[in-house]
Enzyme design. Structure first.
Site, PDB file in Angstrom:
ATOM      1  N   ASP A  75       0.864  -1.172   0.000  1.00  0.00           N
ATOM      2  CA  ASP A  75       0.000   0.000   0.000  1.00  0.00           C
ATOM      3  C   ASP A  75       0.908   1.232   0.000  1.00  0.00           C
ATOM      4  OD1 ASP A  75      -2.360   1.635   0.451  1.00  0.00           O
ATOM      5  OD2 ASP A  75      -3.236  -0.131   1.407  1.00  0.00           O
ATOM      6  N   ASP A  91      -3.012   4.635  -2.457  1.00  0.00           N
ATOM      7  CA  ASP A  91      -4.053   5.231  -1.635  1.00  0.00           C
ATOM      8  C   ASP A  91      -4.443   6.626  -2.148  1.00  0.00           C
ATOM      9  OD1 ASP A  91      -5.519   4.871   0.975  1.00  0.00           O
ATOM     10  OD2 ASP A  91      -4.516   6.769   1.434  1.00  0.00           O
ATOM     11  N   GLU A 135      -6.403   3.969  -6.155  1.00  0.00           N
ATOM     12  CA  GLU A 135      -7.693   4.131  -5.491  1.00  0.00           C
ATOM     13  C   GLU A 135      -8.280   5.456  -5.960  1.00  0.00           C
ATOM     14  OE1 GLU A 135      -9.806   4.353  -1.087  1.00  0.00           O
ATOM     15  OE2 GLU A 135      -7.913   5.358  -1.461  1.00  0.00           O
ATOM     16  N   HIS A 165     -11.086  -2.873   3.119  1.00  0.00           N
ATOM     17  CA  HIS A 165     -11.037  -2.557   4.553  1.00  0.00           C
ATOM     18  C   HIS A 165     -11.845  -1.309   4.919  1.00  0.00           C
ATOM     19  CE1 HIS A 165      -8.192  -0.088   2.523  1.00  0.00           C
ATOM     20  NE2 HIS A 165      -8.075   0.692   3.588  1.00  0.00           N
ATOM     21  N   ASP A 166     -12.392  -0.612   3.924  1.00  0.00           N
ATOM     22  CA  ASP A 166     -13.209   0.583   4.177  1.00  0.00           C
ATOM     23  C   ASP A 166     -14.700   0.309   4.001  1.00  0.00           C
ATOM     24  OD1 ASP A 166     -10.888   2.143   4.502  1.00  0.00           O
ATOM     25  OD2 ASP A 166     -10.855   2.718   2.379  1.00  0.00           O
TER      26      ASP A 166
HETATM   27  O1  TEU Z   1      -9.524   5.696   1.738  1.00  0.00           O
HETATM   28  C1  TEU Z   1      -9.947   6.820   1.022  1.00  0.00           C
HETATM   29  C2  TEU Z   1     -11.194   7.379   1.431  1.00  0.00           C
HETATM   30  O2  TEU Z   1     -11.638   8.300   0.780  1.00  0.00           O
HETATM   31  C3  TEU Z   1     -11.908   6.854   2.634  1.00  0.00           C
HETATM   32  O3  TEU Z   1     -11.967   7.832   3.601  1.00  0.00           O
HETATM   33  C4  TEU Z   1     -13.221   6.486   2.211  1.00  0.00           C
HETATM   34  O4  TEU Z   1     -13.880   7.606   1.747  1.00  0.00           O
HETATM   35  C5  TEU Z   1     -14.047   5.957   3.328  1.00  0.00           C
HETATM   36  O5  TEU Z   1     -13.307   5.192   4.195  1.00  0.00           O
HETATM   37  C6  TEU Z   1     -15.084   5.083   2.722  1.00  0.00           C
HETATM   38  O6  TEU Z   1     -15.863   4.640   3.713  1.00  0.00           O
HETATM   39  C7  TEU Z   1      -8.162   5.467   1.855  1.00  0.00           C
HETATM   40  C8  TEU Z   1      -7.922   4.232   2.696  1.00  0.00           C
HETATM   41  O7  TEU Z   1      -8.422   3.110   2.011  1.00  0.00           O
HETATM   42  C9  TEU Z   1      -8.521   4.439   4.036  1.00  0.00           C
HETATM   43  O8  TEU Z   1      -8.417   3.297   4.847  1.00  0.00           O
HETATM   44  C10 TEU Z   1      -7.806   5.610   4.681  1.00  0.00           C
HETATM   45  O9  TEU Z   1      -8.405   5.926   5.895  1.00  0.00           O
HETATM   46  C11 TEU Z   1      -7.796   6.842   3.787  1.00  0.00           C
HETATM   47  O10 TEU Z   1      -7.483   6.547   2.441  1.00  0.00           O
HETATM   48  C12 TEU Z   1      -6.757   7.821   4.260  1.00  0.00           C
HETATM   49  O11 TEU Z   1      -5.473   7.313   3.990  1.00  0.00           O
END
Ligand code: TEU
Ligand code: CA
Length: 541
Positions: A104, A200, A242, A316-317
């Protein structure tokens, strides 16, 4: 015989990637936190599943405000995960099993504990000061984790930008010296033999904060081309961006090989279909199956010779897909298999998130003190202050919160699901007694073996990678499509709902390749049981 040199297709076009959230995958020293030795221990399991690469969520040194997405040292492993020697062993042990490690890459922002930021604050005339984004006045930009995106620094007498938590200050990509630092750290990892980067929020690096432009800034693609040239350009490497703002129009800008940027993008259009328009992710609405079909089908219209897309339901989000678009009670197994086939039958590179292959579900909480995730906690505080009711906020967190995907991997039926001998950092889902890897491996009919078969098909059958896509005309509740190449024609049929559905399809089945139940004899007039799904080879016209 001619010896015309065929341009070799990159490996990742026929690959399936498995995402690991290290904090929750496997603990080996009893501290309740997953670690690198735990991943090494489970490599045989992953080889058995058949995957080609692991996307490893951040394991760099980090204070852990956003579970590693706040990096304090890009060239060091966080002690809770192990050592650099463990990481090197993971890379080489994975390689022995034909598995590449995709790291990542979080370079839109750092931790506020990164030495660059510490210096930037302490010494406003240092070069590091300009590695970050400063302003005398805050504008309207909002943080993804609630509140303003600007934090006042009393020492400096200016605001700094943080599009995420205030402990995640944004990097200033306009500064060429900063960009070079990023390329250096990327090359550090490339030289260690990794197989790729998942980037990311990469669409944010071209931001123009003073104009309130964040995603898709004017310089974004210049930076990506420069990065390609300075780092992975000549390597056999997977890069996936992403990109929440990806559209059919801009996806090729990232992923057309001739433009020398990324291999592919993650697009999230289908992940916003059960959200109220113009609102936040917490403001849900029921999924319209017609919308889901249209969006999935629309993305199959990408010109795959000049761009590439990824296929995923989870990360994971995101909440667990079987709880979200399927049924995690009566039809858990059947709907999980249906969703697997629906996605893995499409064109693109599939990603599987840990636990998806055994049908892991959401994990509801009853109060905010059970929630670890910063995003949900901040939203809860913000909305509470705005007058929302506690129970509505908990309901929203249970539907959409990120901890749903982050509960420990369920390996067996023991107290902590075989994840740890200690106290897990986040509670294990109580359904681990039933839903776990051990049970799945012992049941030839499990979701696990369904995924394994889909992965094997992806490797064996070119049609999944290069075949055209055609959506068939059915009721919204059913999605049926053809994949076709010069030699072969396939049919995928999925009942998206928990009710029986009628279909009438023109195809003659030659061979059933995969199904989650009986396949109707006569497709011209068929009744599909709840969540029925099957994949057949059919007669070509
Ligand atoms: O996520 C990008 C992001 O925009 C997230 O905040 C997303 O909108 C939200 O979690 C969706 O529910 C990436 C990573 O995948 C996330 O884990 C990180 O928290 C974020 O970037 C900041 O690095
Ligand atoms: Ca541990």
């Amino acid at each position: 015989m001619t010896t015309k040199k065929q341009k070799q297709e990159p490996w990742w076009k026929q690959a399936v990637i498995y995402q690991i959230y290290p904090k929750s995958f496997q603990d080996t020293n009893g501290d309740g936190v997953g670690d690198l030795r735990g991943i090494i221990k489970r490599l045989d399991y992953l080889q058995g599943l058949g995957i080609d690469a692991i996307w490893l969520c951040p394991v760099y040194k980090s204070p852990g405000v956003d579970n590693g997405y706040d990096i304090a040292d890009y060239e060091a492993i966080d002690p809770q995960y192990g050592t650099m020697a463990d990481m090197e062993e993971l890379i080489s042990e994975a390689k022995k099993r034909g598995i590449r490690i995709v790291m990542d890459l979080v370079v839109n922002h750092t931790s506020d504990q990164h030495p660059w930021f510490i210096e930037a604050r302490k010494n406003p005339s240092s070069p590091e000061h300009d590695y970050y984004v400063w302003a005398d006045k805050a504008n309207e930009l909002k943080s993804a984790f609630s509140g303003s995106a600007w934090e006042y620094d009393g020492q400096v007498g200016q605001y700094y930008l943080h599009l995420f938590a205030k402990e995640q200050p944004d990097l200033n990509w306009k500064n060429p010296a900063l960009r070079q630092k990023v390329y250096d750290l990327m090359n550090f990892w490339i030289d260690k033999g990794i197989g790729g980067f998942r980037m990311d929020v990469i669409e944010l690096i071209g931001k123009v904060p003073e104009e309130e432009i964040t995603a898709n800034g004017p310089k974004l693609h210049d930076y990506l081309q420069e990065m390609h040239h300075e780092t992975f350009g000549d390597r056999d490497f997977l890069t996936v961006g992403e990109t929440w703002g990806a559209t059919l129009d801009n996806a090729p800008l990232y992923s057309d090989p001739d433009r020398r940027e990324l291999s592919m993008v993650f697009q999230f259009e289908f992940m916003e279909l059960d959200k109220q328009a113009g609102k936040e992710k917490w403001d849900t609405k029921p999924l319209d199956y017609g919308d889901l079909k249209n969006v999935l089908a629309k993305w199959q219209k990408l010109d795959f010779n000049h761009s590439w897309n990824s296929l995923f339901w989870n990360n994971h989000d995101l909440p667990r897909i079987v709880s979200r678009f399927g049924n995690d009670q009566q039809y858990r197994e059947r709907s999980a298999k249906m969703l697997a086939l629906l996605l893995h039958g499409l064109r693109g590179t599939p990603y599987i998130y840990q636990g998806e292959e055994i049908g892991m579900t959401n994990c509801p909480v009853s109060a905010i003190d059970e929630v670890e995730d910063i995003e949900a906690r901040r939203m809860y505080q913000e909305r509470l202050a705005e007058g929302w009711k506690k129970e509505d906020l908990i309901k929203a967190i249970n539907a959409r919160g990120r901890d749903n995907a982050r509960t420990p991997m369920q390996w067996d039926a023991s107290a902590s699901a075989g994840f740890t001998s200690g106290r897990p950092w986040l509670a294990v889902n109580p359904n681990c007694h039933e839903i776990n890897v051990e049970n799945a491996l012992n049941d030839p009919d499990s979701i696990y073996y369904f995924y394994k078969k889909l992965i094997a098909l992806r490797h064996q059958e070119r049609i999944l990678t290069d075949g055209s896509f055609e959506l068939l005309d059915t009721a919204d509740a059913v999605m049926a499509y053809h994949r076709e190449n010069a030699e072969d024609k396939w049919l995928v049929v999925c009942n998206l709902t928990g009710q029986e559905q009628e279909v009438s399809l023109p195809d003659k089945v030659k061979e059933i390749l995969l199904a989650n139940g009986p396949v109707p004899e006569d497709l011209a007039k068929a009744l599909l049981p709840p969540y029925a799904a099957f994949l057949c080879r059919v007669e070509k016209d």
